[in-house]
Structures are given as structure tokens and as C-alpha cells.
Design an enzyme around this catalytic site. Sequence first.
Site, PDB file in Angstrom:
ATOM      1  N   CYS A   1       0.845  -1.183   0.000  1.00 39.72           N
ATOM      2  CA  CYS A   1       0.000   0.000   0.000  1.00 39.72           C
ATOM      3  C   CYS A   1       0.887   1.242   0.000  1.00 39.72           C
ATOM      4  O   CYS A   1       1.784   1.374   0.828  1.00 39.72           O
ATOM      5  CB  CYS A   1      -0.886  -0.028   1.243  1.00 39.72           C
ATOM      6  SG  CYS A   1      -1.610   1.541   1.685  1.00 39.72           S
ATOM      7  N   GLU A   2       0.647   2.142  -0.934  1.00 42.21           N
ATOM      8  CA  GLU A   2       1.510   3.315  -1.036  1.00 42.21           C
ATOM      9  C   GLU A   2       1.266   4.324   0.084  1.00 42.21           C
ATOM     10  O   GLU A   2       2.069   5.229   0.282  1.00 42.21           O
ATOM     11  CB  GLU A   2       1.328   3.991  -2.389  1.00 42.21           C
ATOM     12  CG  GLU A   2      -0.013   4.654  -2.611  1.00 42.21           C
ATOM     13  CD  GLU A   2      -0.115   5.281  -3.996  1.00 42.21           C
ATOM     14  OE1 GLU A   2      -0.768   6.323  -4.104  1.00 42.21           O
ATOM     15  OE2 GLU A   2       0.452   4.726  -4.968  1.00 42.21           O
ATOM     16  N   HIS A   3       0.189   4.172   0.833  1.00 42.19           N
ATOM     17  CA  HIS A   3      -0.094   5.124   1.911  1.00 42.19           C
ATOM     18  C   HIS A   3       0.661   4.815   3.200  1.00 42.19           C
ATOM     19  O   HIS A   3       0.988   5.738   3.949  1.00 42.19           O
ATOM     20  CB  HIS A   3      -1.596   5.164   2.201  1.00 42.19           C
ATOM     21  CG  HIS A   3      -2.405   5.604   1.021  1.00 42.19           C
ATOM     22  ND1 HIS A   3      -3.665   5.117   0.740  1.00 42.19           N
ATOM     23  CD2 HIS A   3      -2.119   6.480   0.022  1.00 42.19           C
ATOM     24  CE1 HIS A   3      -4.122   5.673  -0.361  1.00 42.19           C
ATOM     25  NE2 HIS A   3      -3.203   6.494  -0.820  1.00 42.19           N
ATOM     26  N   HIS A   4       0.901   3.532   3.476  1.00 43.55           N
ATOM     27  CA  HIS A   4       1.553   3.147   4.729  1.00 43.55           C
ATOM     28  C   HIS A   4       2.746   2.216   4.527  1.00 43.55           C
ATOM     29  O   HIS A   4       3.405   1.849   5.488  1.00 43.55           O
ATOM     30  CB  HIS A   4       0.546   2.452   5.662  1.00 43.55           C
ATOM     31  CG  HIS A   4      -0.658   3.295   5.972  1.00 43.55           C
ATOM     32  ND1 HIS A   4      -1.852   3.156   5.288  1.00 43.55           N
ATOM     33  CD2 HIS A   4      -0.841   4.304   6.858  1.00 43.55           C
ATOM     34  CE1 HIS A   4      -2.721   4.036   5.764  1.00 43.55           C
ATOM     35  NE2 HIS A   4      -2.145   4.741   6.704  1.00 43.55           N
TER      36      HIS A   4
ATOM     37  N   GLN B   1      -5.197  -0.532  -4.548  1.00 43.87           N
ATOM     38  CA  GLN B   1      -5.839  -1.652  -5.236  1.00 43.87           C
ATOM     39  C   GLN B   1      -6.647  -1.187  -6.444  1.00 43.87           C
ATOM     40  O   GLN B   1      -6.692  -1.870  -7.471  1.00 43.87           O
ATOM     41  CB  GLN B   1      -6.727  -2.412  -4.249  1.00 43.87           C
ATOM     42  CG  GLN B   1      -7.366  -3.657  -4.837  1.00 43.87           C
ATOM     43  CD  GLN B   1      -8.135  -4.453  -3.809  1.00 43.87           C
ATOM     44  OE1 GLN B   1      -7.773  -4.457  -2.631  1.00 43.87           O
ATOM     45  NE2 GLN B   1      -9.194  -5.113  -4.231  1.00 43.87           N
TER      46      GLN B   1
ATOM     47  N   HIS C   1      -5.889  -5.979   3.443  1.00 42.93           N
ATOM     48  CA  HIS C   1      -4.911  -4.906   3.597  1.00 42.93           C
ATOM     49  C   HIS C   1      -4.429  -4.822   5.042  1.00 42.93           C
ATOM     50  O   HIS C   1      -5.238  -4.634   5.953  1.00 42.93           O
ATOM     51  CB  HIS C   1      -5.534  -3.569   3.183  1.00 42.93           C
ATOM     52  CG  HIS C   1      -5.849  -3.476   1.728  1.00 42.93           C
ATOM     53  ND1 HIS C   1      -5.157  -2.633   0.878  1.00 42.93           N
ATOM     54  CD2 HIS C   1      -6.757  -4.133   0.958  1.00 42.93           C
ATOM     55  CE1 HIS C   1      -5.648  -2.765  -0.351  1.00 42.93           C
ATOM     56  NE2 HIS C   1      -6.618  -3.662  -0.321  1.00 42.93           N
TER      57      HIS C   1
ATOM     58  N   CYS D   1      -2.957  -2.425   6.345  1.00 42.40           N
ATOM     59  CA  CYS D   1      -3.211  -1.088   6.899  1.00 42.40           C
ATOM     60  C   CYS D   1      -4.576  -1.031   7.570  1.00 42.40           C
ATOM     61  O   CYS D   1      -4.821  -0.152   8.400  1.00 42.40           O
ATOM     62  CB  CYS D   1      -3.070  -0.004   5.835  1.00 42.40           C
ATOM     63  SG  CYS D   1      -4.175  -0.189   4.431  1.00 42.40           S
TER      64      CYS D   1
END
Length: 196
Positions: A83-86, A124, A152, A154
Site C-alpha cells: 500500500c503506497e499510503h503506509h 488496489q 490490507h 493497513c
Amino acid sequence: MSTTPATPDVQSIAHHVREMIRGLGEDVEREGLVKTPERVEAAMKFLTRGYAQTVDDVIGDAIFEESHEDMILVRDIELYSLCEHHLLPFFGRAHVAYIPHGRILGLSKTARLVDMFARRLQVQERLTDQIADALMTALAPRGVGVVIEAQHFCMMMRGVEKQGSRTVTSAVRGTFRSDNRTRDEFLRLAHAPWQP
């Protein structure tokens, strides 16, 4: 929207990981952590190796002239991404189908295409679209359908901490979008119980 990654930092990833560990209040020189920065660097390069690949690299010469006109579905393709956010993992399965228009793709290349896009920092939703768009461009088929079901970390390890939740995304192109019967057939086959 650019899919070309930025030029890597001249300092090693290991250097930054070492500083991150230090910033967390840990002793980067203790036995269990002394080689961790280099291990993380190697792992991150492996987990994001999709940046070094293109669709042409992955597909190569595995496109074949064929008169088959019905749906081709490769389902339950395992995928692992970050996941590019976390920068936490998400994992699951992709179901990829297309209706050829004179050309078919070697079956293993479908899975390799999923891997190439999954091995990047992702969301995703984008991953699902990238797979569908790549197949449309490479094969010019009558249509493409992609469904991804994933869990996920996250959401599982932090935040809402919901271990049983799954995220389902879909992308439909061509006939899969315009013909309800084709789309319904794809979804039915993608989710049907496996019977070897």
C-alpha cells in the site's frame, strides 16, 4: 498520470532505514538490528521490482494468432503488493478475463502482468485498472474484465484493525462493460467454487 518512477536517491535505502530505526528509539548497533537496514533494502528492491519492468518485457513474444472467440479467464492469481499510503502489505487474488479478437496471450503472461503491477507501491483500485488497460493495449481484445479481492494490513494491523475485511475492486472494458450477459458470465465464473 506518470507510471515512470522517480530516479532513486543516491543514498542507499539502508541508510534511511538505519535513521528510521534510530528515530524510533532503537539501538541500530544491537545484534538483532545491525544488519536489518541492508535486509530491508534488499526486501524493498525485491517487493518493488515491478518498476524495472514494462508490459513489453513481461509479455515478450507470447501473443499468438488464434481464432478462439470466447472468454478466457485466469482466476485465483495470487498477488502481493505494498500500500503506497503506509508501505504495509496487501495480498489477495486477481481474476483476469478477456474475449480475444484474433490474438491470445500465453497463460502464464497474465499472471506475470499481475505481478509486474503488484510489485510497485500501489492502491488496489489503480492496480485493477492497470491490469485491464495493459491487456486492452497489448491484445486489442473485444473486452477485458479484472476483479481483485484483497486484504490490507493497513486495515488489519492498524487503524480500524478489522482482520476479516476484504476489499473487492473491478475493472471492465469493451464487451465486459457494454454487454450485461458477458459481465455476468465473467463474475459468475470468477466466483464459482473451484472443482479440479
